[in-house]
Design an enzyme around this catalytic site. Structure first.
Site, mmCIF file in Angstrom:
data_model
loop_
_atom_site.group_PDB
_atom_site.id
_atom_site.type_symbol
_atom_site.label_atom_id
_atom_site.label_comp_id
_atom_site.label_asym_id
_atom_site.label_seq_id
_atom_site.Cartn_x
_atom_site.Cartn_y
_atom_site.Cartn_z
ATOM 1 C CE1 TYR A 167 22.187 36.222 25.837
ATOM 2 C CE2 TYR A 167 23.730 35.647 27.560
ATOM 3 C CZ TYR A 167 23.092 36.598 26.808
ATOM 4 O OH TYR A 167 23.347 37.931 27.027
ATOM 5 C CB CYS A 168 23.632 34.596 22.005
ATOM 6 S SG CYS A 168 24.417 35.472 20.642
ATOM 7 C CG LEU A 169 26.275 30.283 18.180
ATOM 8 C CD1 LEU A 169 25.452 30.075 16.923
ATOM 9 C CD2 LEU A 169 27.721 30.601 17.821
#
Length: 604
Positions: free
Chosen positions: A332-334
């Site tokens: 998720y994301c980074l």
């Protein structure tokens, strides 16, 4: 006047005097704290301002190349102001008059009836809207600006025009005035007390406004409550194995890699919107990385360390816990950026323990960094590195403040008015509690991430990034991938995340969800909200993909479940209980790492 009446008046005067004295003391205390905050040319904030100065210099030069437009804009504004004066005069004479300008439907600042019913407040509102809209239009319509300069001047100008809104001043806001009169000025005194408290809890150079009643929530009590055990830990993370809720589970375990700029429990807030619980209920053996909240002692942990002690260590631990050498992974994301780097690393090492990868709102191509790009430049990053080298970490409160300014009216000024001008306390809201539960980032890791990803965009370049002696090439990744992005995401623009689906060499699926960075991902099927778009083909251009996409109601979670079940070796086995394999339970989920508040680590 009777003796009793005189005593009542004397008491009221004394109470008012005491209230005014307390307000003066609070105001003096707050101003002393503001003035005592020293700054220097090496402060990131000062460096960002220098970069903005260059952008505004470019704006000035571009505007002066077309002076006729400036004159035309000024004349149009003067015309509108004259119409407003006439309209206001008619209202004072008791006559009806149509407004010259009205707030946008999404603008909730002027919802109090006095902004419409009272001619004085209505005039202030309309005059402000006319001038602020004229300023923003003048900047937006200026030709000859580079994209980077335009983004900066529009951001800074927006901050200015929203900061000077009459709603942000006690003497100009009817709600604030009414509250002060009802409380005899007590609301203003209480507001100043709360401002002083928040300044004490804020990082230097920023004001971290309290957004929620923090006493209403506790991680492990009413947040992050899905049952499980911590079965492994190292310096950077704890690994949680969740307790199954079905008699049988899929043979291949599922590893979730959350971003390390936030706490993982955004994916496990409450039962009704917990992605983790939903996965467990679908029959997955779920493992979650819970990142540590780093302090000065972890200053040298770099991006390589996050890969080695994060997903790679987790894969080894999962094998010991379940006997399985293969996993599916979600980033998720980074956390998705880290997953992409890990896949490329493993490919070069001729290893493939991750058989299917899911990327949620993940950037691998940072050429379109979204609104956060206003803070990305060599000068600001160099100054930030000096600060991080002194502290050993990047303070998460500083990042939280920066992100809040991207939605300043909703995430800053609304709370500023409520907390400090009206003297009220924010309501209990779990999402805002998570938003303020900040995490630090080690100096070495954050410097690498900013420079190699955001500043130079090297992850999409062949062999440009090296981790542990291995040069990365995302094009060599052959495992099937699932990309889910959000249409209104301002942090990871979906047009930018689309590059990942194009770049990797496996069979890739791209899905676009509704809403933003959080709600577009945490979208349980029971809510039946937002919907999503699918297209079986990966087009060259994201807009071309969207034009041919099919819209579906409900949650993308169901689409993902259908996809992952087709990715091989998803037979069922008897449910695995945490702590029954080679790895014994260390403690109950959610573990102690996620409970570390930022104040616990920055003071050590």
């Amino acid at each position: 006047m009777s003796v009793g009446q005189k005593e009542a008046v004397d008491t009221a005067i004394k109470d008012f005097y005491d209230m005014a004295l307390r307000a003066t003391e609070q105001y003096s205390s707050v101003m002393e704290k503001v003035i005592s905050q020293q700054t220097s040319a090496d402060d990131p904030a000062a460096s960002v301002m220098n970069d903005f100065t260059d952008a505004f210099r470019e704006l000035g030069e571009a505007m002066m190349s077309n002076p006729q437009k400036i004159v035309a804009d000024q004349m149009e504004l003067m015309k509108k102001q004259q119409e407003l004066f006439q309209s206001t005069l008619l209202r004072f004479m008791g006559k009806e008059a149509e407004p010259v300008v009205v707030p946008e439907r999404s603008d909730r600042r002027f919802k109090d009836e006095q902004w419409q019913d009272n001619p004085v407040f209505d005039f202030l509102k309309q005059l402000y809207l006319l001038q602020s809209q004229a300023i923003m239009k003048m900047v937006h319509d200026t030709d000859g600006l580079s994209d980077h300069a335009r983004q900066k001047v529009e951001y800074f100008t927006r901050q200015y025009v929203n900061a000077v809104s009459p709603t942000n001043f006690a003497a100009l806001n009817p709600e604030v005035i009414r509250k002060a009169m009802e409380t005899g000025g007590g609301s203003l005194v209480k507001g100043l007390e709360q401002l002083s408290e928040d300044m004490e809890a804020s990082v230097k150079g920023a004001l971290n406004v309290a957004m929620t009643d923090t006493s209403a929530f506790k991680v492990g009590r009413n947040l992050a409550t899905t049952p499980g055990k911590v079965v492994y830990q190292n310096d950077l993370m704890q690994l949680i194995q969740y307790t199954p809720s079905t008699e049988k589970t899929f043979k291949r375990p599922l590893l979730i890699i959350p971003p390390f700029i936030n706490k993982y429990y955004i994916l496990d807030m409450r039962d009704k919107n917990s992605f983790v619980k939903w996965l467990v209920d679908q029959g997955h053996t779920v493992f979650m990385i819970s990142w540590v909240n780093p302090g000065p002692s972890l200053r040298d942990k770099d991006f390589t360390a996050y890969m080695q002690e994060g997903p790679l260590a987790a894969i080894d631990a999962i094998e010991k816990a379940t006997g399985e050498k293969e996993v599916n992974a979600i980033g998720y994301c980074l956390g998705g950026t880290l997953l992409a780097a890990t896949l490329a690393y493993l490919k070069k090492k001729k290893q493939e323990p991750i058989k299917a990868a899911t990327f949620m709102a993940t950037l691998t191509d940072f050429s379109q960094p979204g609104e956060i790009g206003v803070f990305i430049n060599e000068t600001a990053i160099s100054a930030l590195e000096k600060q991080m080298n002194a502290l050993g970490y990047y303070d998460g409160r500083q990042m939280a403040f920066s992100f809040n300014t991207l939605r300043e009216n909703d995430l800053f000024w609304s709370f500023f008015i409520n907390n400090y001008l009206k003297g009220e306390r924010p309501a209990a809201f779990d999402l805002l509690y998570w938003n303020t539960d900040s995490t630090n980032l080690p100096a070495a890791m954050h410097s690498f991430y900013l420079r190699n990803m955001y500043l130079h965009n090297l992850l999409i370049e062949k062999d440009a990034i090296e981790l542990d002696g291995v040069k990365l090439d995302l094009r060599q990744i052959k495992v099937p991938t699932y990309f889910i992005s959000a249409a209104q995401d301002h942090i990871a623009l979906w047009q930018a995340t689309y590059t990942g689906a194009k770049l990797m060499g496996g069979k890739n699926r791209f899905v676009l969800g509704g809403s933003g960075h959080i709600a577009g991902i945490v979208n349980p099927p029971e809510a039946n909200k937002y919907g999503y778009w699918t297209n079986e083909k990966i087009a060259d251009d994201p807009e071309e993909w969207f034009q041919a996409a099919t819209n579906h109601e409900g949650s993308w979670w169901l689409d993902w479940q259908q996809w992952v079940l087709k990715q091989g070796d998803m037979d069922e086995v008897p449910a695995r209980q945490p702590g029954t394999g080679e790895l014994k339970a260390i403690e109950d989920a959610p573990g102690r790492y996620v409970k570390q508040r930022i104040f616990d680590v920055v003071t050590k």
